[in-house]
Design an enzyme around this catalytic site. Structure first.
Site, short mmCIF file in Angstrom:
data_model
loop_
_atom_site.label_atom_id
_atom_site.label_comp_id
_atom_site.label_asym_id
_atom_site.label_seq_id
_atom_site.Cartn_x
_atom_site.Cartn_y
_atom_site.Cartn_z
N LYS A 107 0.98 -1.16 -0.02
CA LYS A 107 -0.14 0.03 0.07
C LYS A 107 0.89 1.19 0.11
CE LYS A 107 -1.82 1.49 4.02
NZ LYS A 107 -1.59 3.13 4.26
N ASN A 108 1.85 1.34 0.90
CA ASN A 108 2.43 2.52 1.07
C ASN A 108 3.78 2.77 -0.12
OD1 ASN A 108 0.87 3.27 3.23
ND2 ASN A 108 2.50 2.54 4.94
N CYS B 168 -5.62 7.82 8.73
CA CYS B 168 -5.76 7.37 10.13
C CYS B 168 -5.52 8.41 11.01
CB CYS B 168 -4.64 6.00 10.11
SG CYS B 168 -5.22 4.59 9.69
N ARG C 166 -0.73 15.32 12.83
CA ARG C 166 -0.13 14.75 11.71
C ARG C 166 0.13 16.07 10.89
NH1 ARG C 166 -2.14 9.12 9.28
NH2 ARG C 166 -0.19 9.30 8.60
N ARG D 178 -9.09 -0.65 4.15
CA ARG D 178 -8.20 0.35 3.41
C ARG D 178 -7.06 -0.05 3.27
NH1 ARG D 178 -7.09 5.27 6.89
NH2 ARG D 178 -5.56 5.44 5.24
C1 EPZ Z 1 3.81 7.12 6.55
O1 EPZ Z 1 3.07 8.10 7.07
C2 EPZ Z 1 2.96 5.81 6.43
N1 EPZ Z 1 1.81 6.25 5.38
C3 EPZ Z 1 2.34 5.67 7.89
O2 EPZ Z 1 1.88 4.33 7.74
C4 EPZ Z 1 3.51 5.24 8.63
O3 EPZ Z 1 3.10 5.17 10.11
C5 EPZ Z 1 4.53 6.46 8.66
O4 EPZ Z 1 4.92 6.78 7.49
C6 EPZ Z 1 5.76 6.19 9.69
O5 EPZ Z 1 6.46 4.96 8.94
C7 EPZ Z 1 1.94 6.25 4.13
O6 EPZ Z 1 3.19 5.70 3.65
C8 EPZ Z 1 0.90 6.32 3.38
P1 EPZ Z 1 5.82 10.32 8.52
P2 EPZ Z 1 3.40 9.76 6.81
O7 EPZ Z 1 5.85 11.70 7.53
O8 EPZ Z 1 4.15 9.99 5.80
C9 EPZ Z 1 6.24 13.76 11.73
C10 EPZ Z 1 -0.40 2.66 7.85
O9 EPZ Z 1 -0.61 2.14 8.80
N2 EPZ Z 1 6.10 14.73 10.64
O10 EPZ Z 1 6.81 9.73 8.18
O11 EPZ Z 1 2.12 10.59 7.26
C11 EPZ Z 1 4.76 13.18 12.06
O12 EPZ Z 1 4.24 13.86 13.13
C12 EPZ Z 1 0.24 4.10 7.78
O13 EPZ Z 1 0.16 2.28 6.77
C13 EPZ Z 1 6.14 16.06 10.97
O14 EPZ Z 1 6.46 16.46 12.06
O15 EPZ Z 1 4.44 9.60 8.18
C14 EPZ Z 1 5.39 11.91 12.60
O16 EPZ Z 1 5.48 12.04 13.94
C15 EPZ Z 1 -0.49 4.93 8.71
N3 EPZ Z 1 5.99 17.02 9.90
C16 EPZ Z 1 6.92 11.68 12.00
O17 EPZ Z 1 7.08 12.85 11.38
C17 EPZ Z 1 5.67 16.63 8.75
O18 EPZ Z 1 5.49 17.36 7.90
C18 EPZ Z 1 6.95 10.50 11.03
O19 EPZ Z 1 5.80 11.08 10.07
C19 EPZ Z 1 5.58 15.21 8.60
C20 EPZ Z 1 5.86 14.18 9.53
#
Ligand code: EPZ
Length: 431
Positions: free
Chosen positions: A22-23, A117, A122, A401
């Site tokens: 998916k990701n 989610c 986020r 999803r």
């Molecule tokens: C991706 O989400 C995945 N989703 C998530 O999987 C996964 O949990 C996550 O990466 C971490 O591995 C998809 O790939 C579609 P991040 P993403 O940006 O990209 C902070 C699932 O279950 N952050 O790596 O949204 C954020 O708050 C889903 O398949 C900022 O501070 O995650 C978090 O603490 C759920 N500012 C950390 O970084 C930003 O602009 C990591 O988030 C962006 C993120």
């Protein structure tokens, strides 16, 4: 109002085939708009989020042709808008990947604040920081719930991510491949889906080095050709079936995987007492467990650490492991909402900030439980599969999803699970 009805107690036995990731597929579907030529994408998982991404492509003007259940041909030559419809984007967080790719293609993109989610705040500040570094204008405020990013021309630049972010790394890559000159993303995410996106973009003609390390270098190019590409297997779907095999004391061949992507999960399952055998030649992993589970400690980390998207599933195992286990969530603020459900099944868990502390119990007992998000939902299914009695799992839309044919796959492994229609009882919780 459909739910899963699961009678626990059957050890999972047999072979399960893992779907495309998916990701990985979501950023790749967004990346298709960078070309004006036809792309053929194979090994696409048949899940709700993919259908949403394909609907977005159609709304933008792409023509989609299904070749078979897991292959689509997309013709993005006649895109007519840079606006991702609100009704579609609000349902899926990854819709914001169209901001990067449409910015790359048209120099302008508009989408609503992402849904998806819900496990705490986020933010997307790092995505926007990346767009600004490339020369895009990003307003400080939303316009009617929508974000619009635009640039007369995108210019390569260095971007340091204050925090490792999968989404920001993806979005910056999608815009930078069309920027003039060199972009360097430092402290980039290293997940397998980042490498898959880089491979896909390279197959279209992009010049990307370093994907899979924490420094990604991208030299922008003007022309992107159409391509054929097969999505990598889903690391988290595989990990979920591995955890389910262990929880039920089963013996499952998890087929169509890249074992290297599963190393952090394999290591923890072995520490818990499972037997995990890599069958490299068959792209498969065999997972079995006969004895009692032993306590262990788990900390979620960006790749190659233990994935946060496996945190709720491993929590079910820690609930059943003898002794005290600690589970620390280092990525998300609020990913322990499911703990209340496990507690109602008899688990002994205390949450203290970012750490959950488990005192292992001998068994879980069936209960009506609900999914709080996609992976928490998968954990509820695992808990119900090993619990004594019949559980009803609610809010299964989250699960669907991200997991293709989860009911059918589990049934083929011997699970007693079915999708049932259970009318809501509005006053059932009234005191
Ligand atoms: C991706 O989400 C995945 N989703 C998530 O999987 C996964 O949990 C996550 O990466 C971490 O591995 C998809 O790939 C579609 P991040 P993403 O940006 O990209 C902070 C699932 O279950 N952050 O790596 O949204 C954020 O708050 C889903 O398949 C900022 O501070 O995650 C978090 O603490 C759920 N500012 C950390 O970084 C930003 O602009 C990591 O988030 C962006 C993120």
């Amino acid at each position: 109002m459909e739910k899963y009805r699961i009678r626990g107690g059957n050890p999972l036995v047999g072979t399960v085939d893992i779907s495309g990731a998916k990701n990985a597929v979501l950023p790749i579907l967004a990346a298709v708009v960078l070309t004006e030529e036809v792309c053929c994408i194979e090994n696409i998982p048949n899940i709700v989020d993919v259908r949403t991404a394909l609907d977005i492509l159609e709304a933008l003007g792409a023509e989609i042709r299904s070749i078979d259940a897991h292959t689509v041909e997309i013709d993005p030559s006649r895109l007519h808008t840079h606006v991702v419809p609100h009704d579609l984007s609000r349902h899926m967080r990854a819709s914001y990947y169209f901001l990067g790719s449409l910015l790359g293609r048209f120099g302008i993109a508009r989408s609503s604040m992402p849904g998806g989610c819900n496990f705490g705040v986020r933010p997307i500040d790092l995505h926007l920081k990346g767009f600004r570094a490339l020369g895009a204008t990003v307003p400080d405020t939303l316009d009617n719930g929508m974000i619009e990013v635009s640039a007369e021309k995108l210019t390569g630049n260095s971007v340091y991510l204050d925090q490792v972010s999968v989404g920001a790394t993806v979005n910056i890559m999608l815009a930078a491949v069309r920027a003039r000159g060199l972009t360097v993303i430092e402290n980039a995410a290293k997940e397998p889906h980042i490498v898959d996106l880089a491979n896909f973009l390279s197959s279209m003609g992009a010049d990307i080095r370093g994907a899979g390390t924490d420094v990604i270098k991208i030299r922008g190019v003007d022309y992107f050709r159409g391509t054929s590409y097969s999505i990598i297997p889903d690391q988290i779907e595989a990990g979920t079936y591995m955890a389910a095999a262990v929880a039920t004391g089963g013996d499952v061949l998890v087929r169509g995987v890249i074992p290297k992507h599963l190393e952090s999960i394999t290591a923890k399952l072995e520490e818990l007492g499972a037997t995990v055998e890599e069958l490299e030649d068959d792209d498969a992993i065999r997972v079995s467990c006969t004895g009692p589970l032993r306590h262990c400690n788990v900390k979620t980390m960006p790749h190659p650490g233990f994935p946060t998207d496996m945190q709720p599933q491993i929590a079910v195992l820690l609930s059943l492991a003898s002794g005290t286990s600690f589970l620390t969530e280092n990525i998300w603020d609020n990913r322990f909402k499911y703990v209340a459900e496990l507690q109602r099944m008899g688990a002994d868990i205390q949450v203290n900030g970012h750490t959950a502390i488990f005192q292992g119990v001998s068994h879980l007992t069936a209960a009506p439980i609900k999914s709080h998000d996609l992976r928490a939902g998968a954990a509820m299914v695992i808990a119900a599969l090993c619990a004594q009695g019949v559980s009803i799992v609610d809010d299964i839309q989250y699960i669907e999803r991200g997991y293709e044919n989860i009911v059918e796959k589990l049934q083929s492994l011997g699970a007693d699970i079915e999708r049932v229609y259970v009318p809501d009882q509005p006053f059932a919780n009234a005191q």
